[in-house]
Design a protein around this motif. Structure first.
Motif, short mmCIF file in Angstrom:
data_model
loop_
_atom_site.label_atom_id
_atom_site.label_comp_id
_atom_site.label_asym_id
_atom_site.label_seq_id
_atom_site.Cartn_x
_atom_site.Cartn_y
_atom_site.Cartn_z
N UNK A 806 0.87 -1.37 0.04
CA UNK A 806 0.11 0.09 0.02
C UNK A 806 0.92 1.29 -0.16
N UNK A 807 0.54 2.35 -0.78
CA UNK A 807 1.24 3.53 -1.12
C UNK A 807 1.36 4.28 0.18
N UNK A 808 2.38 4.68 0.57
CA UNK A 808 2.72 5.96 1.58
C UNK A 808 3.35 6.89 0.95
N UNK A 809 3.75 8.10 1.54
CA UNK A 809 4.18 9.29 0.95
C UNK A 809 5.83 8.96 1.03
N UNK A 810 6.28 7.82 1.76
CA UNK A 810 7.73 7.82 1.86
C UNK A 810 8.11 6.24 1.02
N UNK A 811 7.31 5.65 0.43
CA UNK A 811 7.55 4.45 -0.20
C UNK A 811 8.94 4.67 -1.43
N UNK A 812 9.71 3.75 -1.49
CA UNK A 812 10.62 3.83 -2.34
C UNK A 812 10.27 4.00 -3.96
N UNK A 813 9.31 3.54 -4.27
CA UNK A 813 8.85 3.42 -5.68
C UNK A 813 7.87 4.59 -5.89
N UNK A 814 7.09 4.52 -7.14
CA UNK A 814 6.22 5.43 -7.66
C UNK A 814 4.68 4.90 -7.34
N UNK A 815 3.77 6.03 -6.87
CA UNK A 815 2.34 5.49 -6.64
C UNK A 815 1.60 5.00 -7.91
N UNK A 816 0.98 3.86 -7.96
CA UNK A 816 0.16 3.47 -9.03
C UNK A 816 -1.33 3.19 -8.33
N UNK A 817 -2.22 3.36 -8.96
CA UNK A 817 -3.57 3.00 -8.83
C UNK A 817 -3.89 1.79 -9.78
N UNK A 818 -4.40 0.81 -9.00
CA UNK A 818 -4.68 -0.48 -9.51
C UNK A 818 -5.93 -0.93 -9.07
N UNK A 819 -6.59 -1.89 -10.08
CA UNK A 819 -7.74 -2.47 -9.39
C UNK A 819 -7.71 -3.84 -8.80
N UNK A 820 -8.24 -3.72 -7.26
CA UNK A 820 -8.06 -4.99 -6.55
C UNK A 820 -9.41 -5.50 -6.18
N UNK A 821 -9.36 -6.95 -5.80
CA UNK A 821 -10.76 -7.30 -5.49
C UNK A 821 -11.06 -7.08 -4.04
N UNK A 822 -12.45 -6.65 -4.00
CA UNK A 822 -13.18 -6.45 -2.89
C UNK A 822 -14.50 -6.99 -2.71
#
Length: 1004
Positions: A806-822
């Motif tokens: 899950x993305x947080x402000x200090x993740x090493x990579x880039x934020x990406x929005x994906x579709x996940x199962x809910x």
């Protein structure tokens, strides 16, 4: 529906000994006298002399005193009926004979009096002459009695050779035209008077022809034969009497003196070739020769109608009396015949009449053309015997010999005995040790309701097979009709198409409706599972039905309501046991039904929702050739063409390898071309009942049969098999029969009616494709039920591209929005179901094969059985990560709560068509084509760690309304309403089943 026989006695069709005994009793009852027999001894001579002496005295006095004779004549004739009316109203009891649908193959004959009534023109001179020579030499010229014969008989009686003196006319009068009396002299005088009157009423040669025709048609000749025609056929196999030899005609005439004593079969000895030979020393042969000698004298005196030479008559005396091998015919379809017998009783004597209480069935002489197709019946009997008796002989060598004896060898069997002997597709041993000892099959023309094939057990004439574990019970009861008798059998999963069809027509579900296939407590500890114990999570109705999953079908019953499912199923002609209260387990076939009713219900689905009452009779004609009117079969419409087509399209996928890589092993082939066909199997708990039911598309020729067939297999006493399933027993029988029944017939496809629409939907949720849908299928819907909501089971989640967390402000990579199962909200309006969904979700997040939950079931991708995963190893998307990517220990700055992802506004549903007309449009095949990969949403400016975006809660659906031609809109996912759940109970012993706390699971 149709005429159902609870348990018809098979003794309506009697064995030979019973027939003979019954014939004698009936003859005595109707005639009030026994057969005429020759006698000896002083007592019998005196009994004969006395009436003859009195008669002689009477006639002597008559010659002297005419006036006195007239007075006596008047006194004795006062109570005598009109002889003309009596003769013209004479009823000859004749058997009712059943024929196949072509009218050429005799199936059975009802009644103990085997008689065929002839016209005078069908009786040759040799029969007339042999009869008159021994019974009444002056028949053609006398006035009804013969005074000279009386005096001659008196003389013979005095000399110790008593004999009768009655003319043919007197014999006929005595048998059928006189009122009962206790006085021998009184009866004799009335007999003579009535004979004279009868001769006067029928004067001349034409009148004599009428009298002797009635006489020859009426007489009993032994061997269950009534009338000369039945005797000629029964003894000599001669149907055309002109082909009788002089010797044969003479011996038939001789039998009349004592039919039981002179019965040729009873007096014959069996020969090596199975023929019967009556010894020359036999009394009846000696009597024949006496008659031939009489004929020689009568021929010289000009008393005979035919022309005979002395040499021919002498030669006839040495002709051996040889009878063909006794014919003990096996009826082609005995349980079908008994069903027809019941229908005849209903028609002739009123609905519900026991055939034993309807004499007209056995004595009316009707010719009944039935609906039976003999070639299909023979095929059914062959394959039932092959799979029932073939694997159950004493040894494998005996199995092979048995199969060869009924014409099935490894070369003729397309599967080289693999299905019959093993290994089968699901078993390493086949059927040899599976303890399944009985089976049954019925096939109908679903457009007319005509029964084409009916075998209520695997072999009516086979010996019973005792159940060693149950005293007085049989694994195999040959005469019991499983198809229509008793309370029925548990259909298991073969009931599911009816269950789903009701919901589809009601509009509470569609072929795309999603169900959570997870172990769920439906109340009282009833936690059913699928046959293989796996839990597949989100599945659509189409796949749930095609792969026969239990939990979705139970949920469908809960959505529709148990009582509504029962009431609507009864509209399809299904009869449940009285007082049945199964609870939601009804959806997986725990309640007994008659297999014949279930097959008719499938026929209604095949015929665009039209149910035609089963019928077995095409025509009935009386002995005079007059047709009797038949009732028109009842036609109802329990479903609409649109809802029926949706279910047909689903079931047709079961024989399509592209849609079902398991059941499609039973696809029907014409050469290299697959024939569109439906198939659904059903296996009850402990393999007590195995079902397979399916149909083919209707032929374009309306006069050709549109076939639906159903097979049941199991044991007569409900004892379980050894783990065998319907795919191993009833499925192969259904397939073998349908291959035979449809061979060399044109291939047609199921016609799509107006009022249905095809649309692309998400392959997992069944909703319209959403922004994160990765795979779609093309699905068919009743107009007005196409889903309007876009997929909500896959939601956007921000993740880190490097750590996939899950993305947080200090993740090493880039934020990406994906579709996940809910799936946390799919059953939100049914918290009692959502609770178990959540238990499954917790395990599914760890992947496939994770066990747990109330049944300790394992998670599985649909349909993962090692070789078939049509939608990939996924439930539509990955579950979202559960951890955050953060490297500092401080608290990230707060951020606004994310807003739900917007979805398109639902559009209005199209107006459904009320009365659609079928059109010959090619049926589209559902595809599993993936949609283009959606474009990712723009990457937002880094913010503190958000929580996953909540999924909008689905809007609850309207309450399901009664079925109409215009179905209500379909739900977007699974739309539920709380319903009380009952539980199934069963009582063993008598076969009657009712509720019990532990409900058994039905398998496919």
């Amino acid at each position: 529906m149709g005429w159902n026989v609870v348990r018809v006695s098979t003794y309506a069709i009697l064995r030979a000994a019973m027939q003979t005994s019954l014939a004698r009793r009936e003859r005595r009852r109707r005639n009030r006298s026994g057969a005429r027999r020759s006698g000896s001894g002083a007592g019998r001579g005196l009994a004969l002399i006395l009436p003859i002496f009195l008669l002689g005295s009477f006639f002597t006095l008559s010659l002297v005193a005419v006036a006195g004779t007239v007075e006596v004549y008047s006194a004795y004739s006062q109570n005598l009926e009109d002889p003309r009316q009596k003769l013209e109203g004479l009823q000859f009891y004749q058997q009712t004979v059943l024929y196949d649908r072509t009218g050429t193959v005799q199936l059975a004959a009802f009644g103990s009096e085997n008689r065929r009534v002839l016209k005078f023109s069908e009786i040759p001179d040799v029969v007339l002459d042999t009869t008159t020579s021994t019974e009444d030499k002056t028949f053609w010229t006398n006035t009804g009695f013969d005074p000279a014969a009386i005096l001659s008989a008196l003389r013979d009686a005095v000399s110790g050779r008593p004999r009768g003196a009655s003319t043919i006319t007197q014999q006929l009068v005595r048998q059928r035209l006189l009122p009962p009396t206790t006085s021998t002299l009184d009866r004799k005088i009335k007999e003579i008077i009535q004979s004279v009157r009868l001769t006067q009423e029928f004067p001349g040669d034409e009148g004599k022809q009428t009298i002797i025709t009635a006489y020859l048609n009426y007489n009993f000749y032994g061997n269950q034969s009534y009338g000369i025609a039945a005797a000629a056929q029964g003894y000599f196999g001669v149907t055309d009497l002109s082909k009788l030899t002089i010797a044969q005609a003479a011996i038939l005439a001789g039998i009349l003196q004592a039919p039981s004593a002179y019965d040729l079969v009873a007096n014959a000895d069996k020969q090596d070739d199975n023929s019967l030979l009556v010894a020359p020393s036999a009394t009846i042969v000696q009597r024949r020769n006496t008659i031939l000698e009489e004929m020689r004298r009568d021929n010289k005196d000009g008393l005979l109608r035919g022309k005979y030479s002395d040499s021919d008559l002498l030669k006839a005396e040495s002709e051996p009396v040889v009878l063909p091998p006794p014919n003990q015919p096996r009826m082609i379809a005995p349980q079908f015949d008994l069903q027809v017998r019941q229908q005849l009783a209903d028609l002739l004597c009123g609905p519900g009449t026991d055939p034993a209480d309807c004499a007209e069935v056995d004595t009316g002489g009707y010719k009944v053309i039935t609906t039976l197709d003999v070639s299909m019946q023979n095929s059914a009997e062959k394959w039932l015997s092959a799979y029932t008796f073939g694997p159950n002989q004493a040894s494998e060598a005996a199995d092979i010999a048995y199969l060869a004896g009924i014409g099935i060898t490894p070369k003729t069997d397309a599967y080289d005995y693999d299905r019959i002997m093993g290994p089968s597709s699901t078993s390493k041993t086949g059927l040899r040790n599976d303890n399944i000892r009985n089976s049954a099959l019925i096939a109908l023309d679903y457009r007319t309701g005509q029964v084409l094939t009916y075998a209520g057990s695997a072999g009516f004439y086979e010996d019973p097979v005792k159940d060693p574990a149950r005293a007085g019970q049989n694994y195999f009861d040959p005469e019991y009709d499983v198809l229509s008798s008793g309370i029925g059998r548990q259909p298991g999963s073969s009931f599911k198409p009816i269950n789903y069809l009701i919901g589809i027509q009601d509009g509470s579900m569609t072929a795309a409706s999603m169900f959570m296939d997870v172990a769920t407590d439906f109340g009282g500890g009833y936690i059913p599972h699928d046959a293989d114990g796996y839990e597949r999570g989100p599945v659509r109705l189409r796949e749930a039905l095609q792969y026969s999953l239990n939990i979705p079908s139970i949920k469908a019953t809960a959505i529709t309501g148990v009582q509504r499912v029962m009431q609507r199923a009864e509209e399809f002609g299904i009869q449940f046991p009285a007082g049945a209260n199964p609870g939601v387990s009804l959806g997986i076939g725990t309640v007994e039904v008659h297999p014949s009713d279930l097959v008719s219900a499938y026929g209604a689905i095949a015929d665009a929702g039209t149910l035609v009452q089963r019928n077995m009779i095409l025509s009935i004609t009386d002995p005079n050739g007059v047709a009797r009117p038949l009732p028109v079969p009842t036609v109802t419409h329990p479903s609409t063409p649109q809802a029926s087509y949706v279910v047909t399209n689903i079931l047709a996928g079961n024989t399509d390898p592209a849609q079902n890589n398991w059941w499609s092993q039973y696809k029907l082939m014409e050469g290299n071309t697959r024939r569109p066909a439906t198939l659904k199997t059903g296996t009850s708990d402990q393999t007590e009942d195995l079902f397979a039911v399916g149909y083919v598309a209707p032929p374009s020729d309306p006069l050709k049969p549109a076939i639906v067939a159903g097979v049941w297999a199991g044991n007569s006493d409900h004892s379980p098999g050894n783990g065998v399933m319907s795919l191993e027993m009833s499925g192969p029988i259904w397939h073998a029969f349908m291959q035979d029944a449809t061979a060399k017939t044109p291939i047609t496809d199921f016609i799509q009616p107006d009022g249905v629409t095809w649309a692309n939907v998400d392959a997992n949720s069944g909703m319209l494709p959403g922004p994160y849908t990765t795979q779609t299928v093309r699905e068919v819907f009743v107009n007005g039920t196409v889903p309007t909501q876009h997929d909500t089971t896959k939601v956007p989640v921000d993740v880190d591209t490097v750590s996939n967390t899950l993305w947080t402000y200090d993740c090493p990579g880039v934020q990406e929005t994906k579709g996940y199962l809910d799936l946390s909200q799919v059953d939100s309006i049914r918290p009692d179901w959502q609770k178990y969904d959540d238990i499954w979700i917790a395990r599914a997040q760890k992947g496939s094969g994770v066990r747990g939950g109330p049944n300790n079931g394992a998670t599985m991708y649909f349909y993962q059985v090692g070789f078939w995963t049509p939608f990939g190893k996924t439930w539509g998307a990955d579950f979202p990560p559960t951890t955050y990517c953060t490297s500092n220990t401080g608290t990230p700055p707060p951020s606004p709560s994310p807003s739900p992802t917007p979805v398109p506004t639902p559009t209005a549903s199209p107006t459904p068509v009320v009365t659609p007309t079928p059109i010959p449009t090619q049926t589209p095949t559902p595809t599993h084509a993936p949609t283009p990969t959606p474009t990712p949403a723009p990457t937002p400016t880094p913010t503190p760690p958000p929580t996953p975006a909540p999924t909008p809660t689905p809007t609850p659906p309207p309450t399901a309304s009664p079925p109409t031609d215009s179905p209500a809109p379909a739900p977007s996912a699974v739309l539920l309403a709380p319903l009380p759940l009952a539980l199934t109970r069963r009582r063993r012993g008598s076969g009657v089943r009712d509720s019990r706390t532990q409900v058994r699971i039905r398998r496919s």
